[in-house]
Design a protein around this motif. Structure first.
Motif, mmCIF file in Angstrom:
data_model
loop_
_atom_site.group_PDB
_atom_site.id
_atom_site.type_symbol
_atom_site.label_atom_id
_atom_site.label_comp_id
_atom_site.label_asym_id
_atom_site.label_seq_id
_atom_site.Cartn_x
_atom_site.Cartn_y
_atom_site.Cartn_z
ATOM 1 N N VAL A 168 0.828 -1.210 0.000
ATOM 2 C CA VAL A 168 0.000 0.000 0.000
ATOM 3 C C VAL A 168 0.863 1.261 0.000
ATOM 4 O O VAL A 168 0.592 2.227 -0.734
ATOM 5 N N ALA A 169 1.903 1.258 0.820
ATOM 6 C CA ALA A 169 2.681 2.479 1.017
ATOM 7 C C ALA A 169 3.600 2.796 -0.156
ATOM 8 O O ALA A 169 3.792 3.975 -0.497
ATOM 9 N N VAL A 170 4.182 1.764 -0.775
ATOM 10 C CA VAL A 170 5.146 2.019 -1.853
ATOM 11 C C VAL A 170 4.506 2.740 -3.043
ATOM 12 O O VAL A 170 5.080 3.708 -3.559
ATOM 13 N N PRO A 171 3.305 2.323 -3.511
ATOM 14 C CA PRO A 171 2.678 3.104 -4.595
ATOM 15 C C PRO A 171 2.375 4.546 -4.188
ATOM 16 O O PRO A 171 2.549 5.470 -5.004
ATOM 17 N N LEU A 172 1.918 4.758 -2.939
ATOM 18 C CA LEU A 172 1.691 6.127 -2.473
ATOM 19 C C LEU A 172 2.988 6.920 -2.448
ATOM 20 O O LEU A 172 3.031 8.096 -2.840
ATOM 21 N N LEU A 173 4.044 6.265 -1.976
ATOM 22 C CA LEU A 173 5.357 6.917 -1.918
ATOM 23 C C LEU A 173 5.821 7.330 -3.315
ATOM 24 O O LEU A 173 6.309 8.450 -3.511
ATOM 25 N N ALA A 174 5.657 6.424 -4.275
ATOM 26 C CA ALA A 174 6.106 6.707 -5.632
ATOM 27 C C ALA A 174 5.272 7.802 -6.299
ATOM 28 O O ALA A 174 5.797 8.639 -7.039
ATOM 29 N N ALA A 175 3.958 7.811 -6.008
ATOM 30 C CA ALA A 175 3.061 8.738 -6.699
ATOM 31 C C ALA A 175 2.988 10.107 -6.033
ATOM 32 O O ALA A 175 2.934 11.133 -6.729
ATOM 33 N N PHE A 176 2.981 10.129 -4.695
ATOM 34 C CA PHE A 176 2.699 11.385 -4.002
ATOM 35 C C PHE A 176 3.773 11.818 -3.002
ATOM 36 O O PHE A 176 3.647 12.871 -2.374
ATOM 37 N N GLY A 177 4.798 11.000 -2.795
ATOM 38 C CA GLY A 177 5.855 11.371 -1.860
ATOM 39 C C GLY A 177 5.616 10.797 -0.468
ATOM 40 O O GLY A 177 4.545 10.291 -0.142
ATOM 41 N N PRO A 261 15.470 -0.732 -5.960
ATOM 42 C CA PRO A 261 14.757 0.469 -5.503
ATOM 43 C C PRO A 261 13.618 0.117 -4.563
ATOM 44 O O PRO A 261 13.015 -0.959 -4.654
ATOM 45 N N ILE A 262 13.322 1.020 -3.637
ATOM 46 C CA ILE A 262 12.257 0.803 -2.664
ATOM 47 C C ILE A 262 10.944 0.443 -3.347
ATOM 48 O O ILE A 262 10.185 -0.400 -2.867
ATOM 49 N N THR A 263 10.683 1.054 -4.500
ATOM 50 C CA THR A 263 9.406 0.834 -5.184
ATOM 51 C C THR A 263 9.225 -0.587 -5.699
ATOM 52 O O THR A 263 8.117 -0.966 -6.065
ATOM 53 N N SER A 264 10.289 -1.387 -5.708
ATOM 54 C CA SER A 264 10.173 -2.769 -6.197
ATOM 55 C C SER A 264 10.254 -3.805 -5.089
ATOM 56 O O SER A 264 10.296 -5.008 -5.359
#
Length: 430
Positions: A168-177, A261-264
């Motif tokens: 849940v958090a990684v997509p939010l992090l990538a999209a909105f910081g 990367p964190i996003t993966s």
């Protein structure tokens, strides 16, 4: 409709059904509360690299952000138990949930390193009163023989949070910081507050009723002087050194040392979290079947940890790190409920708040010490040396498992004859 069993009255059957419903509802609601609790504290690990870049922080400073939470969290364990015993577990649980959701949201507005330290400290204080209150809520609504199993399901939420949080958090992090992650998790906390407020059942007949204000709460000195509780706290310290050392630094290690990367990372972090969730449930069931006897689980489990952690740390392949790391996390998580099992069975409801707080306090001291220490070792030497250092936690947990009472009677006997919950004056409720 089938008839009640022989020698069982319809009224007794109704009470039994009601009691099971109370346990199920309590477990579901506490599971949700702990899920949000752990999600709110885990997101910091995922956003640490971004926070470090924004505020130009080294690894030691990043570790201090995590430790600020644990310092307050540890300091508030025993006061949280006192509040639960004094004002009622349900009320304190609601206060804690609402307060930590507020400070989670405020973390998203942090403007400096100092502000982060202050907000994480306040967040830790709010969450710190929750564990003993939660434990007391459960004990008031369960029988001793089912407590470890019920709490095992509740506490598996911690590992489930480890699975869901990255997803849940990684997509939010990538999209909105990174700030958006804190706003979103705070909103979830408010929903859980409403659910507990509306649906948490009262303790069933035959258990201690929750007082509006207890007339004679346990005295702090009567609880803190029990050395046996501090031995269990030391055991929890050993276990938590492993868990928080890995939880805090594995995402940073995979990004900095393995080039991921964190996003993966979501899928890679889900496997050990799923292993931890299943091990926590299994550990609870084993504890109830063994009626305590935690050394039968903890000693072999920590022996596996002591072997697999160095293998993970020095694995030349990423696959080897994941396999050995998952085995280490699974084995360590088997020990969690056995550490709590005997105190939960032996302490009467009126002492569970402060008694469980002492044990949990040991784990929070580890959470305060391990993140910056592992960060310093990683900076000075390597992450391999830092992760191998966590074997010390396994040694401490195994040693304390051998030096603590293994069942209800021996636990109460260890408290001493002057104790108000000595076996000569108190019997275990059934």
């Amino acid at each position: 409709m089938s008839a009640p069993p022989p020698h069982t009255t319809p009224a007794a059957t109704d009470r039994s059904v009601h009691g099971k419903r109370v346990v199920r509802t309590t477990v579901v609601l506490l599971f949700a509360a702990w899920l949000i609790d752990y999600t709110d504290r885990l997101v910091i690990n995922l956003v640490l690299p971004d926070i470090g870049k924004e505020f130009d922080l080294n690894r030691g400073q990043q570790g201090l952000i995590v430790s600020a939470f644990f310092l307050a969290y540890a300091l508030c364990q025993i006061p949280g138990g006192m509040l639960a015993d004094r004002f009622g577990a349900r009320r304190v649980t609601l206060w804690a949930l609402l307060a930590w959701s507020l400070f989670t949201a405020l973390t998203g507005f942090a403007w400096s390193f100092a502000a982060l330290l202050l907000l994480r400290f306040a967040f830790g204080a709010a969450e710190g009163v929750f564990p003993p209150a939660s434990m007391k809520v459960l004990v008031e609504r369960t029988a001793p023989a089912e407590r470890a199993s019920a709490n095992g399901v509740v506490m598996s939420s911690n590992a489930i949070a480890g699975i869901l949080t990255p997803l849940v958090a990684v997509p939010l992090l990538a999209a909105f910081g990174w700030r958006s992650v804190f706003f979103s998790t705070a909103a979830l906390g408010v929903f859980v507050v409403v659910a507990i407020r509306l649906w948490l059942p009262a303790p069933p007949p035959g258990t201690d009723p929750e007082p509006e204000i207890s007339e004679e709460p346990p005295r702090v000195r009567d609880v803190l002087r029990y050395g046996v509780l501090w031995r269990f706290a030391t055991m929890m310290f050993g276990y938590s050194t492993i868990i928080w050392g890995l939880n805090t630094w594995v995402p940073t290690y995979l990004e900095d040392e393995r080039g991921l990367p964190i996003t993966s990372l979501g899928p890679f972090l889900a496997l050990p979290a799923l292993a931890a969730a299943s091990a926590t449930v299994i550990g609870g069931r084993l504890s109830d079947r063994l009626e305590g006897n935690h050394r039968k689980v903890i000693v072999p489990a920590m022996a596996v940890v002591a072997v697999t952690l160095p293998l993970a740390a020095h694995s030349s392949s990423f696959a080897g790190f994941v396999v050995f790391g998952t085995l280490a996390v699974f084995s360590a998580s088997l020990a969690y409920m056995p550490i709590l099992s005997v105190p939960m069975r032996a302490l009467p409801p009126s002492y569970v708040g402060m008694g469980s707080a002492v044990v949990i306090f040991g784990g929070q001291v580890a959470g305060m010490v391990a993140p910056p220490l592992i960060g310093v070792i990683a900076d000075a030497f390597s992450f391999e040396a830092a992760f191998a250092f966590l074997v010390l936690g396994a040694v401490i947990a195994a040693a304390m498992a051998l030096l603590t009472p293994q069942n209800t009677d021996s636990f109460r006997a260890a408290l001493g004859t002057a104790s108000p919950i000595h076996p000569s004056t108190t019997t275990e409720q059934s």
